[in-house]
Every structure is written in structure tokens, then in C-alpha cells.
Design a protein around this motif. Structure first.
Motif, short mmCIF file in Angstrom:
data_model
loop_
_atom_site.label_atom_id
_atom_site.label_comp_id
_atom_site.label_asym_id
_atom_site.label_seq_id
_atom_site.Cartn_x
_atom_site.Cartn_y
_atom_site.Cartn_z
N LEU A 35 40.04 5.01 -47.31
CA LEU A 35 39.05 6.03 -46.97
C LEU A 35 39.36 6.59 -45.58
O LEU A 35 39.68 5.84 -44.67
CB LEU A 35 37.64 5.45 -46.99
N SER A 36 39.23 7.89 -45.43
CA SER A 36 39.48 8.54 -44.15
C SER A 36 38.15 8.77 -43.43
O SER A 36 37.21 9.32 -44.02
CB SER A 36 40.18 9.88 -44.35
N PHE A 37 38.09 8.37 -42.17
CA PHE A 37 36.88 8.50 -41.37
C PHE A 37 37.13 9.42 -40.18
O PHE A 37 38.21 9.42 -39.60
CB PHE A 37 36.43 7.14 -40.84
N ARG A 38 36.11 10.17 -39.84
CA ARG A 38 36.15 11.03 -38.67
C ARG A 38 34.84 10.89 -37.91
O ARG A 38 33.76 10.97 -38.50
CB ARG A 38 36.35 12.49 -39.09
N ARG A 39 34.92 10.63 -36.63
CA ARG A 39 33.73 10.48 -35.79
C ARG A 39 33.48 11.79 -35.05
O ARG A 39 34.39 12.36 -34.45
CB ARG A 39 33.94 9.34 -34.79
N ILE A 40 32.22 12.27 -35.09
CA ILE A 40 31.89 13.60 -34.57
C ILE A 40 30.74 13.48 -33.57
O ILE A 40 29.70 12.91 -33.90
CB ILE A 40 31.49 14.54 -35.72
N PRO A 41 30.88 14.02 -32.37
CA PRO A 41 29.79 13.97 -31.39
C PRO A 41 28.56 14.73 -31.90
O PRO A 41 28.69 15.83 -32.44
CB PRO A 41 30.38 14.63 -30.15
N VAL A 42 27.38 14.14 -31.72
CA VAL A 42 26.12 14.81 -32.04
C VAL A 42 25.25 14.80 -30.78
O VAL A 42 25.65 14.27 -29.74
CB VAL A 42 25.41 14.14 -33.23
N SER A 43 24.07 15.37 -30.87
CA SER A 43 23.22 15.54 -29.70
C SER A 43 21.98 14.66 -29.81
O SER A 43 21.10 14.90 -30.65
CB SER A 43 22.81 17.02 -29.55
N HIS A 44 21.92 13.64 -28.96
CA HIS A 44 20.80 12.68 -28.99
C HIS A 44 20.35 12.37 -27.56
O HIS A 44 20.53 11.26 -27.06
CB HIS A 44 21.24 11.42 -29.72
N GLY A 45 19.83 13.39 -26.90
CA GLY A 45 19.40 13.21 -25.52
C GLY A 45 20.58 12.96 -24.61
O GLY A 45 21.65 13.55 -24.75
N LYS A 46 20.41 12.02 -23.68
CA LYS A 46 21.43 11.76 -22.67
C LYS A 46 22.47 10.72 -23.13
O LYS A 46 23.50 10.54 -22.47
CB LYS A 46 20.78 11.29 -21.37
N ILE A 47 22.20 10.03 -24.23
CA ILE A 47 23.12 8.97 -24.64
C ILE A 47 24.28 9.55 -25.46
O ILE A 47 24.13 10.56 -26.17
CB ILE A 47 22.38 7.89 -25.47
N GLU A 48 25.44 8.95 -25.34
CA GLU A 48 26.60 9.34 -26.14
C GLU A 48 26.36 8.92 -27.59
O GLU A 48 26.11 7.75 -27.86
CB GLU A 48 27.84 8.64 -25.58
N ALA A 49 26.39 9.88 -28.49
CA ALA A 49 26.06 9.59 -29.89
C ALA A 49 26.99 10.34 -30.83
O ALA A 49 27.51 11.41 -30.50
CB ALA A 49 24.60 9.98 -30.17
N TYR A 50 27.18 9.76 -32.02
CA TYR A 50 28.14 10.29 -32.98
C TYR A 50 27.59 10.22 -34.40
O TYR A 50 26.79 9.35 -34.74
CB TYR A 50 29.45 9.49 -32.93
N GLY A 51 28.08 11.14 -35.23
CA GLY A 51 27.96 11.02 -36.67
C GLY A 51 29.32 10.66 -37.23
O GLY A 51 30.34 10.66 -36.51
N TYR A 52 29.36 10.33 -38.51
CA TYR A 52 30.62 9.98 -39.17
C TYR A 52 30.76 10.74 -40.47
O TYR A 52 29.78 10.94 -41.20
CB TYR A 52 30.69 8.48 -39.46
N MET A 53 31.99 11.15 -40.77
CA MET A 53 32.34 11.72 -42.07
C MET A 53 33.36 10.80 -42.72
O MET A 53 34.30 10.36 -42.05
CB MET A 53 32.92 13.12 -41.92
N VAL A 54 33.17 10.51 -44.00
CA VAL A 54 34.11 9.66 -44.72
C VAL A 54 34.50 10.35 -46.02
O VAL A 54 33.65 10.92 -46.71
CB VAL A 54 33.52 8.25 -44.99
N SER A 55 35.79 10.32 -46.35
CA SER A 55 36.27 11.00 -47.54
C SER A 55 37.28 10.14 -48.29
O SER A 55 38.07 9.42 -47.67
CB SER A 55 36.93 12.33 -47.15
N ASP A 56 37.22 10.23 -49.61
CA ASP A 56 38.23 9.58 -50.45
C ASP A 56 39.26 10.58 -50.93
O ASP A 56 40.10 10.27 -51.78
CB ASP A 56 37.58 8.86 -51.64
N GLY A 57 39.21 11.80 -50.40
CA GLY A 57 40.13 12.85 -50.82
C GLY A 57 39.51 13.80 -51.83
O GLY A 57 39.99 14.92 -52.02
#
Length: 242
Positions: free
Chosen positions: A117-139
Motif C-alpha cells: 500500500l502506498s501512503f502519503r502524509r499531507i499537512p492539514v490545519s489544526h491550530g498551532k500544532i503540526e498536524a497531518y492527514g494521510y492518503m493510502v492507495s492500493d493502486g
């Protein structure tokens, strides 16, 4: 943190967890899942309601046997020291720095693969803290996880490219840190080709969502809800959507 439901994490293919908040270890056991099967923990951000069972999971790995492939924690470079301090501070006798260095890996790449599985971490906006979402794909299919975030361009980017979006809906009203009930309803309306499943709701938000007439592509998530992707398409809970 204060709700009846423990709804701030997801498990992929029994061995990958997106966040590991308080109560998750027990919740998995109640659902007759083995937390020991989880070898990969993806962290969206380091607020306590997303990570407080990480030390419990790590201790379980040490107590009940670490497999040949060392368990891994995926996080930002800035969060590694914090997570190490959390784990070693929670159980200093069993999880010292030497144990961590020998048996646990910390992965800070923005893109990586786990079991095909391929994963990609993407910055999101959650106040002052460093935060991320994730995308996962099987193709073929892509599933996204918003993590905690207010509405931002990254959420739109994920929705445009996803078949399923596991999306937090933490507040009745949208804030600078979280989506609200109306925001998640509007979001689903704007991307009808993507199936949305709400997560990270307190009891009041869950009730408010269930009392609304929701778009067909929006499902209110529940503890233990299974999402199956197979050769027949996608099933969310008991509903086959494609």
C-alpha cells in the motif's frame, strides 16, 4: 476524550493503525481484534486524544513478543523526541531508550509503502500544532484520513482524489481547529463521488448528525464499523456502495 464512543482511530488490514488514542487497546480487544497484530502506527498529530495509548501498544509489543520485523511509528521529524519521551516516561522500567532503539523504528518520510500500500502524509490545519492527514492507495482505490483539521485546501485535495474519506467531525460548530456538523455535511455535498465516514465525534455531535437528513455519500461512523474494499467494490458497514 469524554464521549461514550472511542472514535478517533482506524485500523487498516489489521496491522496498521492511524493514531492510537486513549482506550484504543481495550476497544480493539472488545471487538475481538488483537492489538498485537498492529505493527505500524501512523500519527496525525501529538494531541493526547490521538496518542495516549501508544505507550500501551509499545509495552504490549515488548511484553508479548516483538515479531521479526520491528514495529514502526510514522510521524514528523519534529515529533520523534516527544513520542520517545512519552513512551519511555510512561513505562521507564520496560521501555527505556535502549529498548526503543533496538526494537522500534521511527519513520519520518512523507511518502512510504507498507505491505504493497502506498501512503502519503499531507499537512492539514489544526491550530498551532503540526498536524497531518494521510492518503493510502492500493493502486485502484484511495482512502484518506483527515486527522484533526479545520477546513483547508488539503482536505479538498484529499476529497478530490479519494474513494473514501474518513473525516473528523469534532464540533457542533466549525472552529479554527475543527470541522463542525454543517461543514462536514456541506463537504460531502460538494464531493458526491467520494464516500465520507465521520469519525472523532463527541456524543452531542453524533446525535446532531444522526438527527439530520444527510447526503447519500455521508455515513456517521460507529465503533467497530468495518469498511471492506474488494473485487466487488466498497462496503461501508452493512451498505454496499459500489
Amino acid at each position: 476524550m469524554w464521549s461514550v464512543s472511542n472514535s478517533a482511530s482506524a485500523v487498516i488490514n489489521k496491522n496498521i493503525s492511524v493514531d492510537f488514542p486513549n482506550g484504543t487497546y481495550r476497544a480493539l480487544k472488545r471487538q475481538e481484534s488483537d492489538p498485537g497484530d498492529i505493527g505500524h502506527v501512523l500519527i496525525t498529530h501529538t494531541h493526547g486524544d490521538h496518542i495516549l495509548d501508544v505507550p500501551v501498544w509499545a509495552l504490549g509489543k515488548v511484553k508479548f513478543g516483538i515479531p521479526k520485523e520491528n514495529p514502526k511509528i510514522y510521524t514528523s521529524r519534529n515529533s520523534v523526541s516527544f513520542l520517545k519521551a512519552l513512551i519511555t516516561g510512561a513505562f521507564p522500567e520496560s521501555l527505556n531508550e535502549d529498548v526503543l532503539s533496538r526494537h522500534f523504528g521511527f519513520i519520518t518520510d512523507d511518502e512510504f509503502e507498507i505491505d504493497g500500500l502506498s501512503f502519503r502524509r499531507i499537512p492539514v490545519s489544526h491550530g498551532k500544532i503540526e498536524a497531518y492527514g494521510y492518503m493510502v492507495s492500493d493502486g485502484t482505490y484511495t482512502v484518506s484520513f483527515s486527522g484533526d483539521s479545520c477546513m483547508c485546501e488539503s482536505l479538498h485535495e484529499m476529497a478530490k482524489s479519494s474513494d473514501i474519506f474518513i473525516c473528523e467531525a469534532a464540533k457542533l460548530q466549525a472552529t479554527e481547529m475543527h470541522l463542525g456538523v454543517q461543514a462536514i455535511v456541506d463537504f460531502a455535498h460538494n464531493y458526491p463521488k467520494c464516500a465520507f465516514v465521520t469519525t472523532h465525534m463527541n456524543d452531542e455531535v453524533r446525535t446532531a448528525l444522526n438527527e439530520r437528513e444527510l447526503p447519500e455519500n455521508l455515513t456517521v461512523g460507529t465503533d467497530g464499523m468495518r469498511i471492506v474494499i474488494d473485487s466487488c467494490g466498497i462496503m461501508i458497514g452493512e451498505s454496499r456502495i459500489s
